[in-house]
Design an enzyme around this catalytic site. Structure first.
Site, PDB file in Angstrom:
ATOM      1  N   GLN A 100       0.818  -1.225   0.000  1.00 39.51           N
ATOM      2  CA  GLN A 100       0.000   0.000   0.000  1.00 39.51           C
ATOM      3  C   GLN A 100       0.846   1.268   0.000  1.00 39.51           C
ATOM      4  O   GLN A 100       0.331   2.360  -0.236  1.00 39.51           O
ATOM      5  CB  GLN A 100      -0.936   0.016   1.222  1.00 39.51           C
ATOM      6  N   CYS A 145     -15.746  -8.704   1.576  1.00 40.68           N
ATOM      7  CA  CYS A 145     -17.107  -9.121   1.902  1.00 40.68           C
ATOM      8  C   CYS A 145     -18.052  -8.724   0.789  1.00 40.68           C
ATOM      9  O   CYS A 145     -17.731  -7.924  -0.070  1.00 40.68           O
ATOM     10  CB  CYS A 145     -17.572  -8.476   3.193  1.00 40.68           C
TER      11      CYS A 145
HETATM   12  C1  LIG Z   1      -3.255  -5.755  -2.366  1.00 42.99           C
HETATM   13  C2  LIG Z   1      -2.389  -6.127  -1.236  1.00 42.99           C
HETATM   14  C3  LIG Z   1      -1.635  -7.323  -1.245  1.00 42.99           C
HETATM   15  C4  LIG Z   1      -1.759  -8.323  -2.380  1.00 42.99           C
HETATM   16  O1  LIG Z   1      -1.168  -7.875  -3.557  1.00 42.99           O
HETATM   17  P1  LIG Z   1      -1.570  -8.602  -4.944  1.00 42.99           P
HETATM   18  O2  LIG Z   1      -0.584  -8.050  -5.919  1.00 42.99           O
HETATM   19  O3  LIG Z   1      -2.972  -8.190  -5.238  1.00 42.99           O
HETATM   20  O4  LIG Z   1      -1.412 -10.054  -4.749  1.00 42.99           O
HETATM   21  C5  LIG Z   1      -0.805  -7.585  -0.193  1.00 42.99           C
HETATM   22  N1  LIG Z   1      -0.696  -6.737   0.841  1.00 42.99           N
HETATM   23  C6  LIG Z   1      -1.392  -5.585   0.900  1.00 42.99           C
HETATM   24  C7  LIG Z   1      -1.222  -4.680   2.066  1.00 42.99           C
HETATM   25  C8  LIG Z   1      -2.267  -5.251  -0.119  1.00 42.99           C
HETATM   26  O5  LIG Z   1      -2.964  -4.118  -0.050  1.00 42.99           O
END
Ligand SMILES: *Cc1c(COP(=O)(O)O)cnc(C)c1O
Length: 384
Positions: A177, A323
């Site tokens: 993020q 959800c």
């Molecule tokens: C979206 C997200 C993931 C997963 O990433 P993907 O590329 O969608 O597999 C992992 N950790 C956090 C904090 C995320 O927001």
């Protein structure tokens, strides 16, 4: 009515720069990077250029960057890799991690590893003293996310790393993020492993990278042809890596300006939302992702009803947990932060981006009190 998209923490639209770079890559450099004829070597060159761009943006070395299929793979790789390398021991993580960390940790527990899940304070912070107290002589890894995807709180990662490193324990951070949204300097953070994902910063879906400090080794999760210097097998997704690098460079170029803009926009939204009776902000008011604002709406059975009603008006927001209106759960993050089940059910997350405008925020603020009223009024029947 124009759609208003305020769910950028779930995914972002691919940027024009990333798309253009990918299309030209598919058109002109679509050889196998492992092939030694010019077409292959061209692909190899494009891949290495993308690796250098990613490294530069993170203040890392290009040899410390491994391309992956995204955040989920990176998190699985580090946790299960370190566990495999050590064979046994204790892992410290938190109760507010993404499921790709939590479920991997749970599987390791089944395999005989011990896991401590640190509980955050009311704002989502993990204190260095808390981590210190959880460490044991047999602790093999600490994994604490950089910025939380539900409430947006940004940890004091350098302080946490210091605690782990004082005992020579490697530190992993899920920065999915954070990358592309706040400045990241892996040297200043001090983390040994850092996970990132392209689609959270306007890159393509299904592409990511793992930063792995030169002095640290993690055995591969995916075995095969030995690509990525043996770290991650499988024919490289060259266009994906190229698109990710283009998106990342674009984010970094506009970071200061975008942060100022988003902070203003988020404050406008927060002021408007918290002016509604029974609506409060979650996460730390200041130390948070610039575009993410999460709230708890009191007196409703589940925020999915609000998300659904807003969806009908072409406004995309999130309930802050995986959800649907059918399966209603409370976010494990909010529960860990000390909110009771009923409060956690009312979580509503807005994640803004520079494509959002003040007019959009005002339009959302104009309709949301009515939607909340509606859901509150129907409460009895919804609960029944
Ligand atoms: C979206 C997200 C993931 C997963 O990433 P993907 O590329 O969608 O597999 C992992 N950790 C956090 C904090 C995320 O927001």
């Amino acid at each position: 009515m124009e759609r208003i998209y305020m769910d950028h923490a779930a995914t972002t639209a691919i940027s024009e720069a990333a798309l253009t770079a990918m299309v030209s890559c598919y058109r002109e450099r679509d050889g196998n990077p492992s092939a030694i004829y010019p077409l292959g070597q061209d692909s190899q060159g494009a891949l290495e250029k993308a690796r250098i761009a990613m490294a530069k943006g993170l203040h890392a070395l290009s040899t410390e960057i491994f391309f992956t299929s995204g955040g989920t793979e990176g998190n699985n790789w580090v946790l299960s890799g370190v566990a495999r390398a050590k064979g046994r021991g204790h892992i410290v993580t938190t109760a507010i991690e993404h499921n790709s960390v939590l479920k991997t940790a749970a599987r390791l527990e089944e395999g005989g590893f011990e896991v401590t899940y640190l509980q955050p304070d009311r704002f989502g912070f993990i204190a260095p003293e808390q981590l210190e107290a959880a460490l044991r002589p047999d602790t093999i890894l600490v994994s604490v996310m950089l910025a939380n995807n539900v409430v947006g709180t940004i940890q004091d990662t350098p302080a946490l790393v210091k605690v782990a490193h004082a005992r020579w324990i490697p530190f992993h951070t899920d920065a999915v993020q954070a990358v592309g949204h706040i400045p990241i300097n892996v040297r200043r953070l001090g983390a040994d492993f850092l996970t990132l994902s392209a689609h959270k910063f306007h890159g393509p879906k299904g592409v990511g990278a793992l930063f792995c400090r030169l002095s640290n080794y993690v055995p591969p999760l995916i075995l095969g042809g030995g690509q990525e210097r043996g770290g991650r097998s499988g024919t490289e997704n060259v266009p994906g890596a190229v698109g990710m690098a283009a998106a990342f460079e674009e984010c970094l170029a506009g970071l200061d300006e975008d942060t100022a803009y988003l902070t203003k926009l988020r404050r406008r939204l927060t002021e408007g939302m918290t002016a509604i009776p029974g609506v409060r902000l979650t996460g730390d008011p200041e130390r948070r992702l610039p575009g993410l604002a999460s709230f708890i709406v009191d007196g409703i059975p589940h925020s999915a009803h609000i998300v659904y009603a807003l969806g009908g008006r072409e406004i995309c927001v999130s309930s802050g947990s995986a959800c649907s209106v059918g399966s209603q759960e409370a976010s494990h993050v909010l529960k860990a932060m000390g909110f009771n089940m009923r409060a956690a059910m009312g979580a509503l997350r807005f994640s803004l981006d520079v494509s959002n405008t003040e007019e959009e925020v005002d339009r959302v603020l104009a309709v949301i009190p009515g939607v909340i009223e509606e859901v509150r009024a129907k409460k009895g029947s919804l609960w029944g």
